[in-house]
Design a protein around this motif. Structure first.
Motif, mmCIF file in Angstrom:
data_model
loop_
_atom_site.group_PDB
_atom_site.id
_atom_site.type_symbol
_atom_site.label_atom_id
_atom_site.label_comp_id
_atom_site.label_asym_id
_atom_site.label_seq_id
_atom_site.Cartn_x
_atom_site.Cartn_y
_atom_site.Cartn_z
ATOM 1 N N VAL A 35 0.858 -1.186 0.000
ATOM 2 C CA VAL A 35 0.000 0.000 0.000
ATOM 3 C C VAL A 35 0.894 1.236 0.000
ATOM 4 O O VAL A 35 1.756 1.394 0.872
ATOM 5 N N PHE A 36 0.693 2.088 -0.995
ATOM 6 C CA PHE A 36 1.494 3.306 -1.126
ATOM 7 C C PHE A 36 0.706 4.499 -0.630
ATOM 8 O O PHE A 36 -0.462 4.699 -0.988
ATOM 9 N N VAL A 37 1.355 5.321 0.184
ATOM 10 C CA VAL A 37 0.745 6.533 0.737
ATOM 11 C C VAL A 37 1.265 7.720 -0.063
ATOM 12 O O VAL A 37 2.424 8.126 0.093
ATOM 13 N N PRO A 38 0.413 8.316 -0.942
ATOM 14 C CA PRO A 38 0.900 9.280 -1.938
ATOM 15 C C PRO A 38 0.690 10.744 -1.596
ATOM 16 O O PRO A 38 0.863 11.612 -2.450
ATOM 17 N N TYR A 39 0.330 11.057 -0.342
ATOM 18 C CA TYR A 39 -0.208 12.379 -0.034
ATOM 19 C C TYR A 39 0.807 13.512 0.006
ATOM 20 O O TYR A 39 0.435 14.673 0.175
ATOM 21 N N ALA A 40 2.097 13.205 -0.172
ATOM 22 C CA ALA A 40 3.097 14.279 -0.199
ATOM 23 C C ALA A 40 3.098 15.038 -1.519
ATOM 24 O O ALA A 40 3.653 16.132 -1.604
ATOM 25 N N LEU A 41 2.478 14.468 -2.554
ATOM 26 C CA LEU A 41 2.319 15.140 -3.844
ATOM 27 C C LEU A 41 0.837 15.304 -4.152
ATOM 28 O O LEU A 41 -0.007 14.586 -3.606
ATOM 29 N N ALA A 42 0.519 16.225 -5.053
ATOM 30 C CA ALA A 42 -0.882 16.541 -5.345
ATOM 31 C C ALA A 42 -1.563 15.499 -6.219
ATOM 32 O O ALA A 42 -2.745 15.202 -6.037
ATOM 33 N N ASP A 43 -0.831 14.927 -7.181
ATOM 34 C CA ASP A 43 -1.429 13.966 -8.111
ATOM 35 C C ASP A 43 -1.206 12.555 -7.574
ATOM 36 O O ASP A 43 -0.191 11.912 -7.851
ATOM 37 N N GLY A 86 8.044 14.123 -1.040
ATOM 38 C CA GLY A 86 7.312 15.291 -1.525
ATOM 39 C C GLY A 86 7.345 16.346 -0.443
ATOM 40 O O GLY A 86 8.359 16.516 0.230
ATOM 41 N N ASN A 87 6.240 17.037 -0.223
ATOM 42 C CA ASN A 87 6.201 18.060 0.826
ATOM 43 C C ASN A 87 5.753 17.443 2.151
ATOM 44 O O ASN A 87 4.645 16.909 2.257
ATOM 45 N N SER A 88 6.600 17.539 3.155
ATOM 46 C CA SER A 88 6.330 16.903 4.447
ATOM 47 C C SER A 88 5.131 17.517 5.163
ATOM 48 O O SER A 88 4.396 16.810 5.856
ATOM 49 N N PHE A 89 4.924 18.817 5.006
ATOM 50 C CA PHE A 89 3.795 19.463 5.675
ATOM 51 C C PHE A 89 2.474 18.997 5.064
ATOM 52 O O PHE A 89 1.508 18.708 5.787
ATOM 53 N N ARG A 90 2.418 18.932 3.745
ATOM 54 C CA ARG A 90 1.210 18.441 3.077
ATOM 55 C C ARG A 90 0.955 16.982 3.461
ATOM 56 O O ARG A 90 -0.188 16.589 3.719
ATOM 57 N N LEU A 91 2.014 16.187 3.496
ATOM 58 C CA LEU A 91 1.883 14.781 3.856
ATOM 59 C C LEU A 91 1.352 14.629 5.272
ATOM 60 O O LEU A 91 0.394 13.875 5.516
ATOM 61 N N LEU A 92 1.958 15.332 6.223
ATOM 62 C CA LEU A 92 1.556 15.175 7.616
ATOM 63 C C LEU A 92 0.127 15.650 7.852
ATOM 64 O O LEU A 92 -0.620 15.035 8.622
ATOM 65 N N LYS A 93 -0.271 16.735 7.200
ATOM 66 C CA LYS A 93 -1.647 17.200 7.348
ATOM 67 C C LYS A 93 -2.633 16.120 6.902
ATOM 68 O O LYS A 93 -3.637 15.856 7.572
ATOM 69 N N ALA A 94 -2.338 15.468 5.786
ATOM 70 C CA ALA A 94 -3.207 14.403 5.289
ATOM 71 C C ALA A 94 -3.205 13.202 6.228
ATOM 72 O O ALA A 94 -4.256 12.588 6.483
ATOM 73 N N LEU A 95 -2.048 12.846 6.748
ATOM 74 C CA LEU A 95 -1.965 11.701 7.656
ATOM 75 C C LEU A 95 -2.832 11.912 8.895
ATOM 76 O O LEU A 95 -3.512 10.991 9.368
ATOM 77 N N HIS A 96 -2.816 13.126 9.436
ATOM 78 C CA HIS A 96 -3.676 13.429 10.582
ATOM 79 C C HIS A 96 -5.151 13.415 10.185
ATOM 80 O O HIS A 96 -5.992 12.834 10.885
ATOM 81 N N ALA A 97 -5.480 14.030 9.059
ATOM 82 C CA ALA A 97 -6.877 14.136 8.638
ATOM 83 C C ALA A 97 -7.492 12.773 8.335
ATOM 84 O O ALA A 97 -8.699 12.565 8.549
ATOM 85 N N LEU A 98 -6.680 11.853 7.858
ATOM 86 C CA LEU A 98 -7.178 10.539 7.440
ATOM 87 C C LEU A 98 -6.990 9.469 8.509
ATOM 88 O O LEU A 98 -7.184 8.281 8.240
ATOM 89 N N ASP A 99 -6.615 9.863 9.705
ATOM 90 C CA ASP A 99 -6.454 8.935 10.825
ATOM 91 C C ASP A 99 -5.396 7.873 10.520
ATOM 92 O O ASP A 99 -5.570 6.693 10.861
ATOM 93 N N THR A 130 12.667 18.472 11.394
ATOM 94 C CA THR A 130 13.946 18.556 10.684
ATOM 95 C C THR A 130 13.770 18.294 9.189
ATOM 96 O O THR A 130 14.724 17.909 8.505
ATOM 97 N N THR A 131 12.587 18.553 8.668
ATOM 98 C CA THR A 131 12.355 18.521 7.231
ATOM 99 C C THR A 131 13.047 19.702 6.555
ATOM 100 O O THR A 131 13.352 20.708 7.205
ATOM 101 N N ASN A 132 13.238 19.592 5.246
ATOM 102 C CA ASN A 132 13.790 20.700 4.451
ATOM 103 C C ASN A 132 12.694 21.504 3.760
ATOM 104 O O ASN A 132 12.996 22.447 3.022
ATOM 105 N N ASP A 133 11.431 21.155 3.976
ATOM 106 C CA ASP A 133 10.346 21.641 3.127
ATOM 107 C C ASP A 133 9.719 22.948 3.593
ATOM 108 O O ASP A 133 9.752 23.292 4.776
ATOM 109 N N MET A 134 9.124 23.651 2.634
ATOM 110 C CA MET A 134 8.364 24.863 2.921
ATOM 111 C C MET A 134 7.004 24.475 3.507
ATOM 112 O O MET A 134 6.352 23.554 3.007
ATOM 113 N N PRO A 135 6.511 25.159 4.548
ATOM 114 C CA PRO A 135 5.209 24.839 5.141
ATOM 115 C C PRO A 135 4.055 25.376 4.299
ATOM 116 O O PRO A 135 3.429 26.381 4.636
#
Length: 244
Positions: A35-43, A86-99, A130-135
């Motif tokens: 199972v691949f978790v793709p939420y760090a990118l938009a597509d 991808g973007n760590s902030f986008r990924l983490l937001k999705a991980l929280h939202a999707l339980d 310690t991500t390198n990504d923009m929030p």
């Protein structure tokens, strides 16, 4: 736990994940579907297809967590999970939202093989700090899976004495992190990875190796093959919540 944490998913002169094919095949031995978790990118569809193409030669089929309407159930039923970069902030937001925070943590702790690259490697730490990504988005807090008790900085770059760039180097930013948080940070250079098997942790990959930062200490260099198991005994000692 069975963890494979890649600094990067693409390397010069290689296709996607190709530089780590051998260790991925060993890590996912016996896995038929991932199972691949793709939420760090938009597509999400395109990203999942890219991963499926890369893992096809290993005889592993790939299903996107976004398919089927219940990502948490997909992870709960998975043989293995891969969280892409991808973007760590986008990924983490999705991980929280999707339980998915508790779901992935519980499955990985129970022994399900977990693989991350870049942002997915950040997610294995206690937080994404310690991500390198923009929030580009704001997650509810910075807490991630906590599969290791220390922080990782993927794509770590050493200071370039010839550079005319006036912003902070990666080293300076990690030192600033340690001024506020007393927890080690492992800078994983390109082409390197960490592999955890139960209570053993080994550095692998290219000769570039990794650099370990601790508060009030000079950074330590480690070459591939280094035993970093001692890092697994550390406590987590900082708050993961967003202020105010």
């Amino acid at each position: 736990m069975k963890l494979l944490l890649l600094s990067n998913s693409a390397a010069p002169g290689h296709g996607y994940l190709e530089h780590a094919t051998e260790v991925i095949a060993d890590h996912l031995a016996g896995v038929r579907e991932l199972v691949f978790v793709p939420y760090a990118l938009a597509d999400h569809d395109a990203y999942t297809s890219k991963v499926a193409e890369a893992l096809k030669p290993l005889g592993i089929s790939v299903r996107g967590a976004h398919k089927g309407g219940d990502p948490a159930k997909a992870v709960a039923d998975a043989q293995a999970v891969f969280v892409g970069g991808g973007n760590s902030f986008r990924l983490l937001k999705a991980l929280h939202a999707l339980d998915l925070i508790e779901t992935v943590r519980a499955r990985a702790t129970a022994g399900m093989p977990y693989m991350g690259s870049s942002a997915g490697t950040n997610m294995a730490c206690p937080t994404l700090r310690t991500t390198n990504d923009m929030p580009i988005v704001q997650p509810p807090d910075f807490a991630s899976f906590g599969l290791v008790p220390f922080q990782i900085n993927p794509h770590y770059l050493d200071p370039d004495p010839a550079s005319t760039h006036q912003g902070e180097t990666r080293e300076e930013r990690l030192v600033q992190f340690l001024e506020e948080n007393d927890v080690p940070v492992l800078g994983l250079r390109e082409g390197t990875w960490l592999r955890r098997r139960e209570n053993a942790l080994e550095l692998g990959g290219t000769a570039a190796g990794a650099r370990l930062f601790r508060r009030d200490e000079a950074p330590q260099e480690y070459a591939p093959g280094a035993d970093l198991s001692a890092l697994l005994t550390l406590p987590t000692r900082f708050d993961t919540r967003l202020a105010g």
